[in-house]
Design a protein around this motif. Structure first.
Motif, PDB file in Angstrom:
ATOM      1  N   VAL A   1     -44.720  59.036  91.892  1.00 50.03           N
ATOM      2  CA  VAL A   1     -45.136  58.992  90.484  1.00 50.03           C
ATOM      3  C   VAL A   1     -43.902  58.854  89.601  1.00 50.03           C
ATOM      4  O   VAL A   1     -42.922  59.581  89.781  1.00 50.03           O
ATOM      5  N   ILE A   2     -43.942  57.923  88.668  1.00 48.22           N
ATOM      6  CA  ILE A   2     -42.846  57.768  87.701  1.00 48.22           C
ATOM      7  C   ILE A   2     -43.435  57.627  86.302  1.00 48.22           C
ATOM      8  O   ILE A   2     -44.632  57.353  86.138  1.00 48.22           O
ATOM      9  N   HIS A   3     -42.575  57.836  85.293  1.00 44.88           N
ATOM     10  CA  HIS A   3     -42.995  57.578  83.915  1.00 44.88           C
ATOM     11  C   HIS A   3     -42.122  56.473  83.331  1.00 44.88           C
ATOM     12  O   HIS A   3     -40.990  56.250  83.775  1.00 44.88           O
ATOM     13  N   LEU A   4     -42.668  55.791  82.324  1.00 45.60           N
ATOM     14  CA  LEU A   4     -41.981  54.647  81.716  1.00 45.60           C
ATOM     15  C   LEU A   4     -41.697  54.889  80.235  1.00 45.60           C
ATOM     16  O   LEU A   4     -41.734  53.964  79.421  1.00 45.60           O
ATOM     17  N   GLY A   5     -41.410  56.147  79.893  1.00 49.41           N
ATOM     18  CA  GLY A   5     -41.105  56.448  78.495  1.00 49.41           C
ATOM     19  C   GLY A   5     -42.354  56.676  77.676  1.00 49.41           C
ATOM     20  O   GLY A   5     -43.482  56.602  78.180  1.00 49.41           O
ATOM     21  N   GLU A   6     -42.141  56.950  76.396  1.00 47.55           N
ATOM     22  CA  GLU A   6     -43.249  57.313  75.514  1.00 47.55           C
ATOM     23  C   GLU A   6     -43.607  56.182  74.546  1.00 47.55           C
ATOM     24  O   GLU A   6     -42.799  55.278  74.309  1.00 47.55           O
ATOM     25  N   ARG A   7     -44.819  56.284  74.023  1.00 46.75           N
ATOM     26  CA  ARG A   7     -45.265  55.404  72.937  1.00 46.75           C
ATOM     27  C   ARG A   7     -45.712  56.284  71.781  1.00 46.75           C
ATOM     28  O   ARG A   7     -46.347  57.324  71.990  1.00 46.75           O
ATOM     29  N   ASP A   8     -45.421  55.871  70.561  1.00 45.52           N
ATOM     30  CA  ASP A   8     -45.853  56.595  69.368  1.00 45.52           C
ATOM     31  C   ASP A   8     -47.045  55.854  68.780  1.00 45.52           C
ATOM     32  O   ASP A   8     -46.936  54.688  68.395  1.00 45.52           O
ATOM     33  N   CYS A   9     -48.188  56.535  68.735  1.00 47.16           N
ATOM     34  CA  CYS A   9     -49.434  55.925  68.254  1.00 47.16           C
ATOM     35  C   CYS A   9     -49.979  56.698  67.063  1.00 47.16           C
ATOM     36  O   CYS A   9     -51.201  56.862  66.912  1.00 47.16           O
ATOM     37  N   THR A  10     -49.090  57.191  66.226  1.00 44.79           N
ATOM     38  CA  THR A  10     -49.481  58.074  65.121  1.00 44.79           C
ATOM     39  C   THR A  10     -50.260  57.343  64.035  1.00 44.79           C
ATOM     40  O   THR A  10     -51.141  57.930  63.390  1.00 44.79           O
ATOM     41  N   ILE A  11     -49.948  56.074  63.798  1.00 38.15           N
ATOM     42  CA  ILE A  11     -50.608  55.336  62.720  1.00 38.15           C
ATOM     43  C   ILE A  11     -52.033  54.989  63.144  1.00 38.15           C
ATOM     44  O   ILE A  11     -52.265  54.104  63.961  1.00 38.15           O
TER      45      ILE A  11
END
Length: 589
Positions: A223-233
């Protein structure tokens, strides 16, 4: 490399077209399915083969599991990719595919079930040591329980459909007097969208950032992660603009959020691409919100900063291959934005705007990507989600990407229907967005709606006439090789007239008859609920009925104080734009 000979995509629109592209690169044959309403859709023409699966309503076509499996067998497809929405997070369909000998390009049904139930997911995450928003981990049964919990954990609170997602079945409750209607509405949406009326309660965090982490997992437990996304809007809890990296997340917090995402995926034995959604409060605390067990709409921004094709990874994982990279191999380069191009009218509170696209031209150039499901002549059908395309850009840094997005928005042309192009221009120019803030309260403001209306005519300068009711629009035109300036007078947009009426009522100078007696529906759709009775006295702004259009609930409110007469709609009734709902009568005396 060929892992499957043929794959059926059980979806429509832009996501189906996007998946077909990756399948072609892998040398895999593509199979489309379509409803009667989608006969002329772009995704139908984009596939090697296409099969009719039923009438327009999703329940009779895109949600018809038996018909989809029959079609897969008929087309001799070896696997099914569900895209997002429809059956993408349906564990029973995943099991049915496996039982039919068709590979499911997605996570195990068991993981879908745990994460598909928000209450079960919260319980599992709590047991795994993943931080969750304070609230219940079991379904609640009454509005009285909502009131008790609100008093216990503090107002406001959020009522959420246990099987919900994408803002469906989510109601914010500010106090005890709102609990009853919000509880029933959340249950109704849960039943309508997910066939599950169960709801739970959690504390509503004021103005948090919506930050999610992309994970990939294979069948070997990697399992790996590819960073975050900001979906606040967002508006109505539906995402509008997504970006990566988040302007509020640094290297240390990114590492912590990523580890939470990996732990959450491991806790349910996850496989495939998935997204751990969370809330980041003002103090920097990160809470698990839910897991989307599918490819996300906004997967595009992660692809641009990592250089990975997430659909390709899904297909290879489903074929039994291990992940092609380790966590230390992941590199995040630059900044990416995605703007969702919806068929909606910001000047009318983001009401759906179905219709025929009369002209269409996509932007291009360095760092610009368009994932679209339409072209000139396409019919945007009111039966489905209003998302018609996604405009995505990649830049060296956030400001570079922001300016690139503005350039691309200026180049984008969609005629015949209302879209969010002007809205996105207005938002990306707003000081709060430039500064990387949450823009709380700005998205649905009249100020932004007015600016969006102006910018929807990119070559047009606008001035308001002295009486405030007409606008002078100045455009540049060319005749016989020479440019001329042409002035035209056009009516003010609808929100301006509504604002003027509001000022007249509240400012003591109300004009008799400034508003019509009849209340009409501003969109085509289906009446889900009627909140008033014949003869009932109502106040301006009170909810009269709820109309569903393009998979969204829309509250139709009274335009003035008065008494309900000639109530003309009932729950379940189909209505057309401009149809009279009722009359709000006033005593002339």
């Amino acid at each position: 490399m060929t892992v499957f000979s043929k794959v059926l995509v059980a979806n429509r629109g832009e996501i189906a077209v996007r998946i077909f592209r990756t399948l072609r690169e892998l040398g895999i044959g593509t199979v489309a399915v379509y409803s009667e309403a989608d006969r002329g859709s772009l995704h139908v023409a984009a596939a090697d083969e296409a099969y009719l699966i039923g009438p327009g309503p999703p329940a009779e076509s895109y949600l018809n599991q038996e018909r989809l499996l029959e079609t897969a067998a008929r087309a001799r497809a070896e696997a099914i990719h569900p895209g997002y929405g429809f059956l993408a997070e349906n564990a029973s369909f995943a099991r049915a595919c496996e039982a039919a000998g068709v590979t499911w390009i997605g996570p195990p049904p068991e993981a879908i079930e745990v994460m598909g139930s928000k209450t079960a997911a919260r319980e599992a995450m709590q047991a795994a040591g993943v931080p969750i928003v304070p609230g219940t981990t079991a379904a609640i049964d009454s509005a009285d329980e909502v009131v008790r919990l609100g008093d216990e954990i503090g107002w406001p609170i959020a009522i959420k459909a246990s099987a919900g997602g994408g803002g469906k079945g989510l109601k914010v409750v500010n106090g005890p007097d709102e609990a009853g209607r919000a509880f029933e509405s959340a249950r109704r949406e849960g039943e309508a969208y997910f066939s599950d009326p169960a709801v739970y309660v959690e504390r509503y965090l004021e103005d948090p950032r919506h930050v999610e982490v992309q994970v990939l997992a294979d069948a070997e437990g990697n399992v790996i992660h590819l960073g975050e996304r900001d979906c606040t809007i967002q508006r109505r809890h539906q995402k509008l603009v997504e970006e990566t990296p988040s302007p509020a997340v640094g290297a240390e917090l990114r590492k912590r959020i990523g580890e939470i995402g990996v732990e959450a995926a491991r806790a349910v034995g996850y496989r495939s691409a998935g997204t751990i959604e969370g809330l980041l409060d003002r103090e920097g605390n990160y809470f698990f919100l839910e897991m989307n067990t599918r490819i996300q709409v906004e997967h595009t921004v992660t692809e641009l900063v990592t250089g990975l094709d997430l659909v390709r990874e899904q297909v290879l994982i489903a074929a039994g291959e291990q992940l092609s990279l380790r966590q230390e191999d992941v590199r995040l380069a630059g900044h990416s934005f995605e703007c969702r191009i919806n068929a909606e009218d910001p000047s009318k509170g983001f009401l759906p705007s179905p219709g025929r696209i009369t002209s269409y031209r996509e932007p291009g150039g360095p760092g610009v990507r368009v994932d679209s499901g339409v072209t000139a002549g396409s019919e945007v059908v009111g039966l489905y989600d209003p998302l018609i395309a996604k405009l995505v850009v990649h830049g060296i840094d956030r400001e570079h990407a922001r300016r690139r997005m503005l350039r691309a928005l200026d180049e984008y042309e969609i005629g015949g229907i209302k879209t969010l192009l002007g809205f996105h221009k207005a938002l990306l120019e707003h000081p709060c967005f430039v500064a990387g803030e949450t823009c709380h309260g700005v998205v649905e403001s009249e100020e932004l709606a007015e600016r969006a209306e102006q910018l929807s005519h990119s070559t047009t300068k606008v001035a308001v006439s002295p009486d405030g009711r007409l606008r002078e629009r100045v455009s540049a035109v060319e005749l016989d090789g020479r440019r001329y300036e042409v002035k035209t007078l056009v009516p003010e947009p609808p929100y301006a007239e509504l604002a003027r009426r509001r000022r007249e009522r509240t400012g003591g100078g109300a004009h008799h008859g400034a508003a019509k007696d009849a209340l009409v529906t501003p969109m085509q759709g289906t009446v889900l609920a009627v909140e008033v009775e014949e003869g009932e006295e109502v106040r301006a702004g009170q909810v009269i009925c709820i109309v569903e259009a393009m998979k969204m609930e829309n509250e139709i409110t009274a335009h003035r104080d008065g008494t309900i007469t000639e109530l003309a709609v009932i729950p379940g009734q189909a209505v057309t734009t401009g149809q009279v709902i009722c009359v709000v009568a006033q005593d002339d005396a």
